[in-house]
Write a protein that holds these residues in place. Sequence first.
Motif, mmCIF file in Angstrom:
data_model
loop_
_atom_site.group_PDB
_atom_site.id
_atom_site.type_symbol
_atom_site.label_atom_id
_atom_site.label_comp_id
_atom_site.label_asym_id
_atom_site.label_seq_id
_atom_site.Cartn_x
_atom_site.Cartn_y
_atom_site.Cartn_z
ATOM 1 N N ILE A 1 28.583 26.292 36.136
ATOM 2 C CA ILE A 1 29.493 26.887 36.725
ATOM 3 C C ILE A 1 28.931 27.260 38.182
ATOM 4 C CG2 ILE A 1 31.130 28.690 37.046
ATOM 5 C CD1 ILE A 1 30.959 29.017 33.683
ATOM 6 N N VAL A 2 29.554 26.823 39.225
ATOM 7 C CA VAL A 2 28.957 27.112 40.387
ATOM 8 C C VAL A 2 29.817 27.781 41.180
ATOM 9 C CG1 VAL A 2 27.341 25.192 40.509
ATOM 10 C CG2 VAL A 2 29.941 24.826 41.349
ATOM 11 N N TYR A 3 29.504 28.239 42.550
ATOM 12 C CA TYR A 3 30.219 28.797 43.690
ATOM 13 C C TYR A 3 30.832 30.153 42.897
ATOM 14 C CZ TYR A 3 29.555 24.614 46.273
ATOM 15 O OH TYR A 3 28.950 23.465 46.899
ATOM 16 N N ASN A 4 30.375 30.728 42.189
ATOM 17 C CA ASN A 4 30.732 32.252 41.712
ATOM 18 C C ASN A 4 32.097 32.249 40.879
ATOM 19 O OD1 ASN A 4 29.029 33.517 43.430
ATOM 20 N ND2 ASN A 4 30.378 33.120 45.164
ATOM 21 N N ALA A 5 32.312 30.988 40.313
ATOM 22 C CA ALA A 5 33.510 30.740 39.548
ATOM 23 C C ALA A 5 33.816 31.602 38.269
ATOM 24 C CB ALA A 5 33.894 29.292 39.188
ATOM 25 N N ILE A 6 32.527 31.848 37.866
ATOM 26 C CA ILE A 6 32.544 32.756 36.538
ATOM 27 C C ILE A 6 33.434 33.960 36.912
ATOM 28 C CG2 ILE A 6 30.574 34.118 37.232
ATOM 29 C CD1 ILE A 6 31.710 33.261 33.566
ATOM 30 N N THR A 7 33.314 34.482 38.299
ATOM 31 C CA THR A 7 34.157 35.661 38.408
ATOM 32 C C THR A 7 35.701 35.547 38.634
ATOM 33 O OG1 THR A 7 33.703 35.593 40.925
ATOM 34 C CG2 THR A 7 32.131 36.592 39.839
ATOM 35 N N GLY B 1 38.393 31.800 68.921
ATOM 36 C CA GLY B 1 38.629 33.056 69.108
ATOM 37 C C GLY B 1 40.010 33.655 68.843
ATOM 38 N N LYS B 2 40.835 32.784 68.043
ATOM 39 C CA LYS B 2 41.924 33.441 67.334
ATOM 40 C C LYS B 2 42.152 33.079 65.953
ATOM 41 C CE LYS B 2 44.616 32.418 71.514
ATOM 42 N NZ LYS B 2 45.872 31.699 72.228
ATOM 43 N N MET B 3 42.422 34.302 64.985
ATOM 44 C CA MET B 3 42.777 33.716 63.779
ATOM 45 C C MET B 3 43.973 32.903 63.280
ATOM 46 S SD MET B 3 43.035 36.973 60.931
ATOM 47 C CE MET B 3 44.661 37.282 61.139
ATOM 48 N N ILE B 4 43.272 31.909 62.539
ATOM 49 C CA ILE B 4 44.460 31.169 62.247
ATOM 50 C C ILE B 4 44.700 31.159 60.921
ATOM 51 C CG2 ILE B 4 43.609 29.534 63.715
ATOM 52 C CD1 ILE B 4 42.105 27.861 61.659
ATOM 53 N N SER B 5 43.853 31.848 60.016
ATOM 54 C CA SER B 5 44.551 31.979 58.583
ATOM 55 C C SER B 5 43.799 33.231 58.033
ATOM 56 C CB SER B 5 44.234 30.598 57.694
ATOM 57 O OG SER B 5 42.777 30.487 57.622
ATOM 58 N N SER B 6 44.298 33.557 56.913
ATOM 59 C CA SER B 6 43.615 34.797 56.144
ATOM 60 C C SER B 6 44.131 34.724 54.767
ATOM 61 C CB SER B 6 43.918 36.117 56.762
ATOM 62 O OG SER B 6 45.566 36.376 56.635
ATOM 63 N N GLY B 7 43.330 35.208 53.694
ATOM 64 C CA GLY B 7 43.860 35.268 52.412
ATOM 65 C C GLY B 7 42.618 35.971 51.639
ATOM 66 N N GLY B 8 43.049 36.315 50.427
ATOM 67 C CA GLY B 8 42.194 37.215 49.451
ATOM 68 C C GLY B 8 42.209 36.401 48.045
ATOM 69 N N THR B 9 41.063 36.602 47.387
ATOM 70 C CA THR B 9 40.879 36.029 46.067
ATOM 71 C C THR B 9 40.593 37.254 45.146
ATOM 72 O OG1 THR B 9 38.680 35.012 46.569
ATOM 73 C CG2 THR B 9 40.773 33.415 46.725
ATOM 74 N N PRO B 10 40.973 37.307 43.824
ATOM 75 C CA PRO B 10 40.439 38.528 43.018
ATOM 76 C C PRO B 10 39.344 37.914 42.219
ATOM 77 C CG PRO B 10 42.535 37.299 42.172
ATOM 78 C CD PRO B 10 42.212 36.745 43.487
ATOM 79 N N HIS B 11 38.377 38.909 41.966
ATOM 80 C CA HIS B 11 37.233 38.461 41.088
ATOM 81 C C HIS B 11 36.908 39.741 40.214
ATOM 82 C CE1 HIS B 11 36.450 34.980 43.643
ATOM 83 N NE2 HIS B 11 36.684 35.834 44.529
ATOM 84 N N ARG B 12 36.387 39.502 39.212
ATOM 85 C CA ARG B 12 35.684 40.361 38.448
ATOM 86 C C ARG B 12 34.130 40.228 38.341
ATOM 87 N NH1 ARG B 12 32.584 41.679 33.811
ATOM 88 N NH2 ARG B 12 32.894 43.754 33.105
ATOM 89 N N TYR B 13 33.305 40.994 39.313
ATOM 90 C CA TYR B 13 31.889 40.810 39.441
ATOM 91 C C TYR B 13 31.048 41.071 38.209
ATOM 92 C CZ TYR B 13 31.643 45.973 40.515
ATOM 93 O OH TYR B 13 31.807 47.464 40.498
ATOM 94 N N VAL B 14 30.009 40.453 38.028
ATOM 95 C CA VAL B 14 29.268 40.390 36.893
ATOM 96 C C VAL B 14 27.744 40.481 37.081
ATOM 97 C CG1 VAL B 14 29.287 38.104 36.511
ATOM 98 C CG2 VAL B 14 28.849 39.527 34.584
#
Length: 252
Positions: free
Chosen positions: A111-117, A192-205
């Motif tokens: 599992i890579v890129y923090n996907a366990i979280t 210099g301009k924001m073109i996108s934003s978003g958030g992903t939920p995780h459970r850190y371990v």
Amino acid sequence: MQDSSAEQRELWDRIAAGYSPDDVAETDEISPALDFLQDLAGDGTALEFAIGGGRIAVPLHRRGVPVDGMDVSSVMIDVLHRAVPAGRLPATVGSMAVDDPPGTGYQLIYIVYNAITCLLHQDEQIACFQNAARHLRPGGRFVIEVWVPQLRQLPAGQTLVPGTATEDLLIIDDYDLVSQRLVSHHYTFREGKMISSGGTPHRYVWPSEMDVMATMAGLRLTDRYADWDRSPFTGDSTSSISVWTKPSVDGP
């Protein structure tokens, strides 16, 4: 067991719309990870949990390592199979916590890129270790790449920790210390301009917490590094590469 797969499926189906099968070429950035995983796979077959669009699995496959995959998002699997046909890189849609991959008897599961979280409940993460153990052959390895929670950076009473900060990308993590959850907010910029934003939920371990999960699944810790180049893991490391082994039939 609590199940976050529906929430994750909806999220990653949406994110997959921005993925391309052209994003899976081997680069200098990922070559150390490929070297590491290829070495552990040896002459056996590898399985990637949370394979996504195949950023690691496809170049590993192109190096000659047989690779299978699993992902909660069918849209991600579609992206993967536009790069490599299903007959050459089998992948199933399902939860890495409970569902069966295309095969069994794997020499390497990773599992890579923090996907366990992305498994948002502790019992799901425990089940993921147990699922990996069920599908490893004796002597096989389970590898997880995940960040180390940066709680030392939190001033008293604060919940936000800045991560990546470049001209093109800003990441800010918002921690909930009670639930052991966070939302990782990503802001993308162009000229210099924001073109996108978003958030992903995780459970850190924590690394020590994963070791308990591994022990519960009958796996033992073999190695832990700070990065794919096998640099030592220390108290100041911000990421970890952990390797657990399924005991052989004849002993540890």
